[in-house]
Design a protein around this motif. Structure first.
Motif, short mmCIF file in Angstrom:
data_model
loop_
_atom_site.label_atom_id
_atom_site.label_comp_id
_atom_site.label_asym_id
_atom_site.label_seq_id
_atom_site.Cartn_x
_atom_site.Cartn_y
_atom_site.Cartn_z
N ILE B 116 -13.18 36.05 43.15
CA ILE B 116 -11.86 35.62 43.62
C ILE B 116 -11.93 35.24 45.10
CG2 ILE B 116 -9.49 36.41 44.07
CD1 ILE B 116 -9.88 36.16 41.13
N ASN B 117 -12.57 36.10 45.87
CA ASN B 117 -12.67 35.83 47.31
C ASN B 117 -13.45 34.56 47.59
OD1 ASN B 117 -11.21 37.86 48.81
ND2 ASN B 117 -12.54 39.30 47.73
N LEU B 118 -14.55 34.41 46.85
CA LEU B 118 -15.36 33.21 47.04
C LEU B 118 -14.54 31.97 46.70
CD1 LEU B 118 -18.13 32.02 47.70
CD2 LEU B 118 -18.74 32.29 45.30
N GLY B 119 -13.78 32.07 45.62
CA GLY B 119 -12.93 30.95 45.20
C GLY B 119 -11.93 30.59 46.29
N ILE B 120 -11.31 31.62 46.89
CA ILE B 120 -10.32 31.37 47.95
C ILE B 120 -10.98 30.71 49.15
CG2 ILE B 120 -8.73 32.50 49.57
CD1 ILE B 120 -8.31 34.66 47.42
N ILE B 121 -12.12 31.28 49.53
CA ILE B 121 -12.82 30.73 50.69
C ILE B 121 -13.19 29.27 50.44
CG2 ILE B 121 -14.96 30.87 52.06
CD1 ILE B 121 -14.86 33.92 51.56
N MET B 122 -13.66 29.01 49.22
CA MET B 122 -14.05 27.63 48.92
C MET B 122 -12.85 26.69 48.96
SD MET B 122 -16.88 28.28 45.98
CE MET B 122 -17.18 26.59 45.58
N ALA B 123 -11.73 27.16 48.42
CA ALA B 123 -10.54 26.31 48.41
C ALA B 123 -10.05 26.04 49.83
CB ALA B 123 -9.44 26.98 47.60
N GLU B 124 -10.12 27.08 50.65
CA GLU B 124 -9.67 26.93 52.03
C GLU B 124 -10.57 25.99 52.82
OE1 GLU B 124 -7.55 31.24 52.92
OE2 GLU B 124 -9.65 30.91 53.44
N ASN B 125 -11.85 25.95 52.43
CA ASN B 125 -12.82 25.18 53.19
C ASN B 125 -13.25 23.92 52.44
OD1 ASN B 125 -13.54 26.96 55.62
ND2 ASN B 125 -13.58 28.35 53.87
N LEU B 130 -19.18 25.71 53.69
CA LEU B 130 -19.02 26.90 52.85
C LEU B 130 -18.72 26.52 51.41
CD1 LEU B 130 -17.06 29.48 55.04
CD2 LEU B 130 -19.33 29.74 54.04
N ASN B 131 -17.89 25.53 51.27
CA ASN B 131 -17.55 25.04 49.94
C ASN B 131 -18.79 24.50 49.24
OD1 ASN B 131 -16.05 24.19 47.75
ND2 ASN B 131 -15.64 22.19 48.66
N LYS B 132 -19.60 23.79 50.01
CA LYS B 132 -20.80 23.19 49.43
C LYS B 132 -21.79 24.27 48.98
CE LYS B 132 -20.44 18.65 51.35
NZ LYS B 132 -20.50 17.94 52.63
N LEU B 133 -21.94 25.26 49.85
CA LEU B 133 -22.85 26.37 49.50
C LEU B 133 -22.38 27.05 48.21
CD1 LEU B 133 -23.70 28.04 52.93
CD2 LEU B 133 -25.22 26.74 51.43
N GLY B 134 -21.05 27.26 48.18
CA GLY B 134 -20.46 27.89 47.00
C GLY B 134 -20.73 27.06 45.76
N ASN B 135 -20.59 25.74 45.93
CA ASN B 135 -20.82 24.87 44.78
C ASN B 135 -22.27 24.95 44.31
OD1 ASN B 135 -18.36 23.82 44.14
ND2 ASN B 135 -18.45 22.27 45.76
N ILE B 136 -23.18 25.00 45.25
CA ILE B 136 -24.60 25.10 44.89
C ILE B 136 -24.82 26.36 44.05
CG2 ILE B 136 -26.94 25.47 45.78
CD1 ILE B 136 -26.18 23.66 48.13
#
Lengths: 595, 314
Positions: B116-125, B130-136
């Motif tokens: 959930i936290n990762l999802g929020i961070i990604m949405a915010e960014n 950060l979003n790209k790293l998350g996507n990877i």
């Protein structure tokens, strides 16, 4: 992966053996199971009357001496006094007496207990079948008696020369009657619901997780138990993880499967850690089906015509390149696994001569059946004889169990190699993968094959045991339906040969010769194509395979008694030396004697 | 709502009944050879018949069904036939469920919170590094088969950190890797969905309105967007929690965890009908309960969701 190669590990406790296993036992009820996996664990907990030593010679265990009556029907055993029953937590429960053997058999023969080895007992012991079928209800009439506390007597239906060997089967093991009564239906469901009189006690048993065996301090022969503790950890992916765990020094034994053997052989350090496994006494053979019952598209009627032609069968017999097939699983020394007879080499011998070296079986033992010239000669004859009667190419339906990757590989190889040698104008081999569920029932027993790899393991120390698949009451290949198999008194030639052999119970030499004759007939007529023995492969192990109790059947080969842990694993050269030494010593043991 | 729940429960009982009946009939139509297992060849006809008959398999199917229903209603799951003959199924399950539950719940808690936290961070960014790293990370865990990264983690991490290769109940250090392995995939999927729902919400008019009214983006996210995006995530949470008892086939096999993973498959392979029926019964029950709780949770969190026709359309 790991840089830690075995000898660097010094942390190994010298009297603890650690191993990984991937097949969990379903029960410890040794009176009902017929599964080798379970036998091999249980034999460490309960001792039989007699045991096999490392040369395959019968030695006294719970019985110290025995005798058989003139007519061969009554066997009397003197039991070893003072042997203790111990519970899983090491408390002494009582002493092993003759009554325990009676109670054990009573349990086996009570049909509600669903013993899968009851037939072994009731085909030998007097009135046992009647009791099992509830035709009699008084167990005292069954041919097993405790004459006194330490004297046990079996009465047989007929003289059975190999009776002693069958006593190593767990159905003949003792069981304390009072204990069985106390635990009710729970006998053998786990380590707490059996009693121990053998070399080890299972202190911990967590199914699908681990088992811990500790040396039984009350064992009658504890001087010959050298490993104090055995920890076995379950892992379903053992073939993937265990080699690495061995290299890290976390376990002491691992099988090196054919998928990674190349890698280990190429690496000098790893190569030095492995040695061959010994082969076992499972016999694999290819059988022709005389009762084709498969789908019309594979032309069962045509198959029926050709399979009854001796020359057709012989053409395939000689065209089957068994070595090529074996290379798929034994790439280094395939010859060690090939078997030219149905009965494996080293199974029984008489007067120092191995059974497979008796005439006329020796003819087959000495040469490979694969012979292209002969195959083509028989093909020519078969085509000539079958012209107008059968259609070519003949569809040869060869099914296999999809659960076995090796079988699938083998089937591929055999298809192409047979078609290449015999020509596609002659045969078309159809390989068919079948689901593992109910495989034998659906494929073999239903006659849904033309040519198929089948196997059989020994049940007792006599060549008779390997004749089972070829009998009329078996559902292997229906050889009795073969044409031109000459019938006398309603029996086939093979059945007549077999009957003569089975009736000979006094002169063992003559008995074996008669069995050898019957077996040769099967092979000569190409009803069956011998292929290989089971086992083999490679291991990295701190166990010396030549210390293991050597028995072709029954249970005792899983025993840890008598095994010492090697400081470092044996390599291939050492194995060969040890094998030679073992063979020489064994020869000395059996010279002139029978076993 | 009470009416809704009552109706749902009735429906569930009917579904359960249907499922176990179908499974029962299917299992009984399998070849009887299966009950005799690998010992099949060594048995004679008399013995095979005795064994099959004493298991009650020769009774007509309606008699077997009646016995089965009576047993289930009495709360008796029966005795295992082939997996561990003679052992009550309840005992087998009792010894296995805690392992799967323990590891599964821990890993679920970790993945839920971190996902959930990762999802929020990604949405915010969105659009940032950060979003790209998350996507990877998300793409990698989805693209690489779990079986492969599980085993790589097991081989390398145990070697690097000198961790035990297998699981031992009495050595907590050996629990780390199985829990971590299990969490990786679920974390990614929670992150992915959370990010998606967040992105959906961020594009809605109420967000624009709030911003134009002078609210800070951070507060809008915290007070409105998060809760709206979170509601759909909650729907499947009860089912996920309950289903942790089914364990993970591969992680449990790799680490020798004696849990529920693979039990159903093995029971079917061994044709242990009583065990199969018990497991199916439990899993169906959980599935149904999971959905029911999911609906209730959603209703509790989101006042817009109402049950029952009289209360308006959803």
């Amino acid at each position: 992966m790991s840089e830690n190669i075995y000898p660097n590990h010094r942390s190994i406790l010298d009297r603890e053996f650690r191993t990984i296993y991937s097949g969990e036992v379903t029960t410890l009820n040794y009176l009902t199971t017929a599964t080798a996996n379970e036998f091999s664990l249980i034999v460490n907990f309960v001792d039989p009357l007699v045991e096999y030593d490392r040369f395959g010679k019968i030695q006294p265990a719970l019985a110290t001496e025995w005798s058989v009556s003139e007519d061969g029907l009554v066997w009397t055993f003197k039991l070893r006094p003072g042997v203790k029953w111990v519970t899983y937590d090491g408390e002494i429960y009582g002493f092993v007496t003759a009554q325990d053997f009676v109670d054990g058999l009573k349990y086996v023969l009570t049909s509600e207990n669903r013993s899968k080895t009851a037939n072994i007992v009731y085909n030998m012991i007097k009135n046992a079948k009647e009791y099992y079928n509830k035709e009699i209800t008084d167990f005292n009439q069954v041919g097993v008696k405790a004459l006194d506390k330490y004297t046990l007597q079996y009465t047989l239906i007929k003289p059975i020369p190999y009776f002693l060997s069958t006593l190593t089967y767990t159905c003949f093991f003792p069981a304390n009657g009072q204990f069985i009564k106390d635990v009710g239906g729970k006998f053998g469901i786990d380590n707490k619901h059996i009693l121990y009189n053998g070399s080890y006690i299972m202190k911990t048993y967590e199914p699908h997780h681990r088992r811990i065996l500790e040396k039984n301090p009350h064992y009658w022969d504890k001087e010959n138990v050298y490993i104090d503790r055995i920890s076995m950890t379950y892992n379903k992916e053992a073939n993937v993880l265990a080699p690495e765990m061995f290299l890290r020094g976390e376990i002491d034994h691992v099988n090196i499967g054919s998928d990674i053997i190349y890698e280990w052989m190429r690496d000098e350090k790893k190569k030095n850690l492995i040695r061959p496994n010994r082969t076992n006494f499972f016999s694999y053979f290819y059988s022709f089906n005389f009762n084709p019952n498969f789908s019309e598209e594979y032309e069962p009627e045509n198959w029926k015509i050709v399979v009854n032609n001796r020359n057709f069968r012989k053409s395939i017999f000689h065209a089957l390149d068994r070595k090529a097939a074996m290379l798929t699983e034994e790439p280094y020394e395939p010859e060690n696994r090939l078997l030219n007879t149905i009965t494996p080499k080293g199974f029984v011998s008489v007067g120092g001569v191995d059974y497979t070296d008796l005439q006329p079986l020796r003819e087959f033992t000495q040469k490979d059946s694969f012979n292209i010239e002969l195959a083509l000669a028989y093909k020519k004859k078969a085509m000539k004889e079958l012209r107008g009667k059968a259609t070519f190419p003949v569809k040869v339906l060869m099914p296999y169990n999809a659960a076995s990757k090796q079988w699938a590989n083998r089937a591929q190889v055999i298809k192409y190699q047979l078609e290449r040698i015999l020509g596609k104008d002659y045969i078309e081999v159809i390989i068919e993968a079948n689901p593992p569920t109910g495989f034998l029932e659906k494929v073999r027993n239903s006659g849904k094959y033309g040519l198929m790899e089948l196997n059989w393991g020994a049940d007792f120390a006599d060549p008779e045991t390997y004749t089972h698949p070829f009998r009329r009451d078996s559902t292997f290949s229906w050889i009795h339906l073969a044409e031109g198999n000459g019938k006398e008194d309603g029996l086939t030639i093979y059945e007549n040969l077999l009957q003569k052999a089975m009736e000979e119970v006094e002169d063992i030499n003559k008995r074996y010769l008669l069995f050898a004759e019957a077996e040769s007939y099967l092979i000569e007529e190409a009803f069956v194509i011998p292929y290989s023995v089971g086992g083999g492969g490679y291991s990295a192990s701190r166990i010396n395979p030549f210390e293991i109790s050597y028995s072709p059947f029954g249970a005792t080969s899983g025993r840890f008694k008598g095994l010492r842990l090697l400081k470092r694993p044996m390599n291939i050269e050492e194995y060969k030396k040890e094998l030679y030494k073992w063979q020489m010593e064994r020869k000395g043991q059996f010279e002139g004697g029978r076993e | 709502m009470i009416k809704y729940i009552f109706f749902k429960i009735l429906q569930s009982i009917f579904t359960l009944f249907l499922v176990i009946t179908i499974v029962f009939v299917l299992m009984r139509s399998m070849p009887v050879e299966g009950y005799l297992g690998e010992d099949y060849d060594k048995l004679d006809q008399v013995q095979k018949e005795v064994i099959i008959e004493s298991l009650g398999l020769r009774d007509p199917i309606h008699v077997q069904l009646k016995k089965f229903y009576n047993r289930i209603i009495a709360g008796d799951l029966g005795v295992s036939i082939t997996y561990r003959p003679g052992v009550p199924v309840a005992d087998i399950l009792k010894s296995k469920i805690p392992y799967s539950l323990g590891i599964g719940l821990t890993s679920l808690a970790i993945s839920f919170v971190s996902g959930i936290n990762l999802g929020i961070i990604m949405a915010e960014n969105s659009g940032k590094i950060l979003n790209k790293l998350g996507n990877i990370y998300i793409v990698a865990t989805n693209a690489i088969p779990a079986a492969i990264y599980y085993i790589l983690l097991q081989f390398y991490l145990t070697d690097i950190f000198k961790l035990p290769m297998l699981f031992y109940a009495d050595r907590p250090i050996s629990w780390i890797l199985p829990i971590l392995s299990l969490s990786l995939g679920t974390t990614a999927s929670y992150a992915l969905w959370m990010k998606r729902y967040m992105a959906d919400e961020l594009n809605k008019d109420y967000v624009k309105l709030a911003i134009s009214k002078g609210m800070k983006m951070k507060d809008v996210i915290k007070k409105h967007v998060f809760i709206n995006a979170f509601v759909p995530m909650v729907q499947y949470l009860p089912a996920s929690i309950l289903f942790t008892i089914s364990g993970s086939i591969y992680v449990e096999s790799l680490y020798s965890i004696p849990g529920m993973g693979g039990l159903l498959v093995e029971a079917i392979q061994r044709q242990d009908t009583t065990l199969v029926e018990a497991i199916v019964l439990i899993y169906s029950f959980i599935g149904i309960m999971g959905m029911l709780f999911g609906d209730i949770f959603m209703a509790l969190l989101d006042p817009r969701i109402k049950f029952g026709k009289s209360e308006g359309r959803i």
